[in-house]
Design an enzyme around this catalytic site. Structure first.
Site, mmCIF file in Angstrom:
data_model
loop_
_atom_site.group_PDB
_atom_site.id
_atom_site.type_symbol
_atom_site.label_atom_id
_atom_site.label_comp_id
_atom_site.label_asym_id
_atom_site.label_seq_id
_atom_site.Cartn_x
_atom_site.Cartn_y
_atom_site.Cartn_z
ATOM 1 N N PHE A 127 53.476 66.773 61.656
ATOM 2 C CA PHE A 127 52.710 66.395 60.401
ATOM 3 C C PHE A 127 53.409 66.607 59.104
ATOM 4 O O PHE A 127 54.244 67.649 58.836
ATOM 5 C CB PHE A 127 51.381 67.359 60.261
ATOM 6 C CG PHE A 127 50.449 66.987 59.507
ATOM 7 C CD1 PHE A 127 49.392 66.021 59.992
ATOM 8 C CD2 PHE A 127 50.271 67.681 58.350
ATOM 9 C CE1 PHE A 127 48.395 65.814 59.169
ATOM 10 C CE2 PHE A 127 49.220 67.037 57.248
ATOM 11 C CZ PHE A 127 48.281 66.110 57.832
ATOM 12 N N ASP A 198 53.410 75.444 64.997
ATOM 13 C CA ASP A 198 52.343 75.097 64.077
ATOM 14 C C ASP A 198 51.224 74.594 65.329
ATOM 15 O O ASP A 198 51.332 73.831 66.222
ATOM 16 C CB ASP A 198 52.550 73.773 63.346
ATOM 17 C CG ASP A 198 51.384 73.378 62.432
ATOM 18 O OD1 ASP A 198 50.031 73.752 62.924
ATOM 19 O OD2 ASP A 198 51.625 72.997 61.375
ATOM 20 N N TYR A 223 39.868 74.784 59.903
ATOM 21 C CA TYR A 223 38.842 73.685 59.757
ATOM 22 C C TYR A 223 38.870 72.607 60.762
ATOM 23 O O TYR A 223 37.841 71.586 60.737
ATOM 24 C CB TYR A 223 38.832 73.044 58.271
ATOM 25 C CG TYR A 223 40.377 72.640 57.770
ATOM 26 C CD1 TYR A 223 40.652 71.307 58.541
ATOM 27 C CD2 TYR A 223 41.027 73.116 57.000
ATOM 28 C CE1 TYR A 223 41.838 70.623 58.140
ATOM 29 C CE2 TYR A 223 42.437 72.721 56.768
ATOM 30 C CZ TYR A 223 42.887 71.579 57.379
ATOM 31 O OH TYR A 223 43.946 70.910 56.860
ATOM 32 N N LYS A 224 39.732 72.640 61.824
ATOM 33 C CA LYS A 224 39.784 71.231 62.691
ATOM 34 C C LYS A 224 38.714 72.012 63.879
ATOM 35 O O LYS A 224 37.513 72.118 63.861
ATOM 36 C CB LYS A 224 41.095 71.107 63.146
ATOM 37 C CG LYS A 224 41.735 70.388 61.870
ATOM 38 C CD LYS A 224 43.258 70.187 62.300
ATOM 39 C CE LYS A 224 43.921 69.713 61.010
ATOM 40 N NZ LYS A 224 45.246 69.497 60.975
ATOM 41 N N ARG A 372 41.655 57.074 66.416
ATOM 42 C CA ARG A 372 41.859 58.524 67.016
ATOM 43 C C ARG A 372 40.453 58.991 67.160
ATOM 44 O O ARG A 372 39.660 58.935 66.482
ATOM 45 C CB ARG A 372 42.467 59.281 65.943
ATOM 46 C CG ARG A 372 43.365 60.728 66.424
ATOM 47 C CD ARG A 372 44.099 61.248 65.369
ATOM 48 N NE ARG A 372 43.126 61.699 64.430
ATOM 49 C CZ ARG A 372 43.576 62.876 63.487
ATOM 50 N NH1 ARG A 372 44.581 63.350 63.861
ATOM 51 N NH2 ARG A 372 42.857 63.173 62.394
HETATM 52 C C1 LIG Z 1 45.918 69.627 59.735
HETATM 53 C C2 LIG Z 1 47.470 69.888 59.598
HETATM 54 C C3 LIG Z 1 47.989 70.519 58.526
HETATM 55 C C4 LIG Z 1 47.069 70.620 57.241
HETATM 56 O O1 LIG Z 1 47.714 71.379 56.262
HETATM 57 P P1 LIG Z 1 46.963 72.068 54.992
HETATM 58 O O2 LIG Z 1 47.819 72.975 54.396
HETATM 59 O O3 LIG Z 1 45.615 72.461 55.429
HETATM 60 O O4 LIG Z 1 46.414 70.845 54.191
HETATM 61 C C5 LIG Z 1 49.408 71.002 58.561
HETATM 62 N N1 LIG Z 1 50.058 70.720 59.485
HETATM 63 C C6 LIG Z 1 49.382 70.205 60.877
HETATM 64 C C7 LIG Z 1 50.249 69.996 61.871
HETATM 65 C C8 LIG Z 1 48.255 69.793 60.762
HETATM 66 O O5 LIG Z 1 47.669 69.280 61.834
#
Ligand SMILES: *Cc1c(COP(=O)(O)O)cnc(C)c1O
Length: 413
Positions: A127, A198, A223-224, A372
């Protein structure tokens, strides 16, 4: 043509061991929600808890709430509930800050555990925020520090004696492709590297065994799949064996050994608390704390089994119904190699997704051309999945998505 009869669908739903969990969530009528991988659904218990925290705790106890309602311990108590879901020891997870900030803390901590080396290894499926943050950390570290990015299938071979730490996201946010955590962690250790994971698309989606694989550090968001609410606090894990050595980079008072001694010099707290920086967000943590209670009686093995069954049904239905309509599966076909989402390449994906949402099926779009769908077994059933595929077929066959209203670009996709 559907691949499954209504009777068979009915049987799958009625014999589903997680079926009762849906009643614990507040899902609007007429919505099939396949975006819990982006923002989980509201657990009903959160409503009462937030109201209680605001009215009874903050409203009445005021400053006394930090002790009386144990607000001060929420990062740890919430962290312990998350720990159970990711195979971590009690006392090794802190709920704090955002994933982006925790990536910075984890990468810096990894360098502090491996001070002779200067390269962080990640992959191009990660990400972007993880990569942006790491680029900044290595730039701040100084001369000779770098972030090396390779293709996801090249990570294993790229781990060598120059690598200080790997920073790998287990499940790819676009395709759902899943890395082999055990194999990559073992490989990192063989090469003398620290393994940072992660878990944003893993926590609450599949079985994770941080202790078993021997991960050194991990981060993830709540939050996911964990349903903590929009922007809810993230988490950071430090393996117990490293907790005395890791150097926090954001040396705030909440990570101090004695925050209320107000010493002029920083001394890190024992244990995971040293990864804290500032005052915990009590309202958000209370919401997350209540959301996590939905998992108390849940077996992650059942979650994984149902996630795979829902995903397999969705692939079969979509591929059968949408032959020749321009969809191409980009998620791994082998369930063992993916997380809890299914993605298709679709040329006009943005408009197709907007049309789907307008017809009650909420998924999302990831540029440039991916639609998705996330599968969250606590509140999604087999009928939902079949109906979603049917709606997608209708939208593609009738060209409903061609209407101009579905092309209006919004800020968040
Ligand atoms: C959703 C997600 C994030 C989100 O990071 P925030 O700091 O909450 O905006 C980061 N890394 C990955 C791999 C994600 O899927």
């Amino acid at each position: 043509m559907p691949t499954i009869s209504d009777i068979a669908l009915e049987r799958l739903d009625t014999t589903d061991p997680l079926r009762h969990k849906r009643a614990e969530f507040s899902l609007p009528d007429g919505v099939i929600y396949l975006d819990g991988n982006s923002l989980g659904v509201l657990p009903s218990a959160v409503k009462q808890r937030v109201q209680k925290t605001v009215e009874e705790e903050w409203g009445v106890s005021l400053i006394r709430g930090w002790n009386k309602h144990e607000w001060i311990d929420l990062p740890i108590t919430v962290g312990n509930k998350i720990a159970r879901l990711i195979g971590a020891e009690a006392g090794s997870v802190l709920a704090a800050d955002s994933t982006s900030l925790n990536v910075a803390k984890a990468v810096f901590a990894a360098f502090s555990l491996n001070p002779e080396r200067r390269v962080i290894l990640s992959d191009s499926g990660n990400f972007p925020t993880d990569l942006y943050i790491t680029q900044s950390v290595v730039a701040q570290m100084g001369e000779g520090y770098s972030l090396k990015i390779v293709a996801p299938d090249e990570v294993y071979d790229a781990i060598d004696e120059t690598i200080a730490a790997t920073l790998i996201t287990e499940v790819d946010y676009r395709t759902g492709r899943k890395h082999d955590m055990a194999a990559l962690t073992a490989r990192a250790h063989d090469a003398g590297a620290i393994a940072v994971w992660d878990l944003c698309h893993s926590a609450g989606a599949l079985e994770i065994d941080l202790t078993g694989v021997g991960a050194d550090l991990a981060v993830g968001c709540s939050y996911k799949y964990l349903n903590g609410g929009p922007g809810s606090p993230a988490f950071i894990y430090v393996a117990p064996k490293h907790q005395k050595q890791v150097k926090p980079v954001l040396t705030g008072w909440m990570g101090h050994e004695k925050p209320f001694a107000f010493d002029l010099a920083y001394i890190p707290a024992e244990g995971i608390r040293r990864m804290a920086a500032g005052t915990p967000p009590v309202l958000a943590l209370s919401a997350l704390d209540a959301a996590l209670d939905a998992w108390a009686d849940v077996d992650m093995r059942q979650v994984r089994e149902k996630s795979i069954a829902l995903s397999e049904l969705f692939i079969a239905e979509v591929e059968e119904r949408c032959v020749g309509l321009g969809l191409e599966l980009v998620s791994p076909r082998n369930a063992a190699e993916r997380g809890s989402q299914i993605s298709f390449r679709c040329a006009d994906g943005y408009a197709v997704m907007q049309a789907l949402i307008a017809h009650g099926v909420i998924g999302d779009f990831r540029a440039p051309d991916i639609i998705r769908f996330g599968f969250t077994p606590l509140y999604v059933g087999y009928h939902d999945v079949a109906k979603a595929a049917e709606t997608l077929e209708m939208i593609l066959k009738t060209k409903e998505w061609c209407k101009p209203i579905y092309r209006v670009q919004e800020k968040v996709t």
